[in-house]
Design an enzyme around this catalytic site. Sequence first.
Site, PDB file in Angstrom:
ATOM      1  N   ASP A 120      -6.067 -30.176 -12.624  1.00 51.97           N
ATOM      2  CA  ASP A 120      -5.829 -28.867 -12.017  1.00 51.97           C
ATOM      3  C   ASP A 120      -5.741 -29.005 -10.503  1.00 51.97           C
ATOM      4  O   ASP A 120      -6.255 -29.966  -9.921  1.00 51.97           O
ATOM      5  CB  ASP A 120      -6.985 -27.909 -12.356  1.00 51.97           C
ATOM      6  CG  ASP A 120      -7.087 -27.642 -13.853  1.00 51.97           C
ATOM      7  OD1 ASP A 120      -6.081 -27.815 -14.556  1.00 51.97           O
ATOM      8  OD2 ASP A 120      -8.192 -27.266 -14.291  1.00 51.97           O
TER       9      ASP A 120
HETATM   10  N1  URA Z   1     -10.135 -30.165 -17.601  1.00 50.98           N
HETATM   11  C1  URA Z   1     -10.006 -29.133 -16.745  1.00 50.98           C
HETATM   12  O1  URA Z   1     -10.456 -28.037 -17.013  1.00 50.98           O
HETATM   13  N2  URA Z   1      -9.349 -29.341 -15.593  1.00 50.98           N
HETATM   14  C2  URA Z   1      -8.862 -30.549 -15.230  1.00 50.98           C
HETATM   15  O2  URA Z   1      -8.285 -30.682 -14.142  1.00 50.98           O
HETATM   16  C3  URA Z   1      -9.010 -31.612 -16.127  1.00 50.98           C
HETATM   17  C4  URA Z   1      -9.647 -31.399 -17.305  1.00 50.98           C
END
Ligand code: URA
Length: 251
Positions: A120
Amino acid sequence: MNLRLDKYLADFTELTRSQAKKEIREGRVQVNGETAKTGNDKVAFSDSILWDGREIRGQQYQYIMLNKPAGIVSSTADDRDETVVEYIRKHFPVGMESVLEHSQTPTFLAKDLFPVGRLDKDTEGLLILTNDGELAHRLLSPRHHVAKKYFVQLDKDLNTTDVEKMRDGVDIGEKRLTSPAVLEILAPREAFLTITEGKFHQVKRMFAKLGKAVTYLKRVEMGTLVLDESLAVGEWRFLAEEEIQNLASSG
Ligand code: URA
């Protein structure tokens, strides 16, 4: 593997194919000490190729470990935000000037690099970038259950039943419960979580189901690859040969 000289130059420098042809015609490119005459010549990665006296080392595939900072997105193109690919082009790795002396290190970044999976925008940590589609597929394919380990900080205290819930699978609204995940509690609001899937926002959704919000998330491992602690947030480096070999057998 043999490549046409004009393609080699276009792949491993900032030149386009037609600019590369022009440079060759103008006698500015040398292969193994001889001035090249045409872009049709075949060259191998073991050849010495000079453009204006500058050595151009190519590589079929490149593998990069980025300690991703928050604020950039895991894609190759985006209308709004800076992408990880744009980011690594802008930020030369620390010590790269001396690394370039090393004969294994390419002098240019491949043009077709992409991130292996997504973190993310607000997530930090280990992100692999490569142009090796086969390795990326292997690491991302659900069939291979490649483990991904995250360091997590939360807004509420963890308890031992959370360990069991993560192990037994959590209903995050998908067709099935999540696969068994390993929760290692480090402090009341800090833990490692290891998962073998890669659903959208998976870690955040799993903790949300346990009634806790993730306040900080950082990936520390993917398959056999461990985030290099000497890389500060935002720094990157090429993977070592051994890391590449091991990764190829992950899962
Ligand atoms: N899970 C998440 O919620 N965000 C990420 O960036 C990676 C795994």
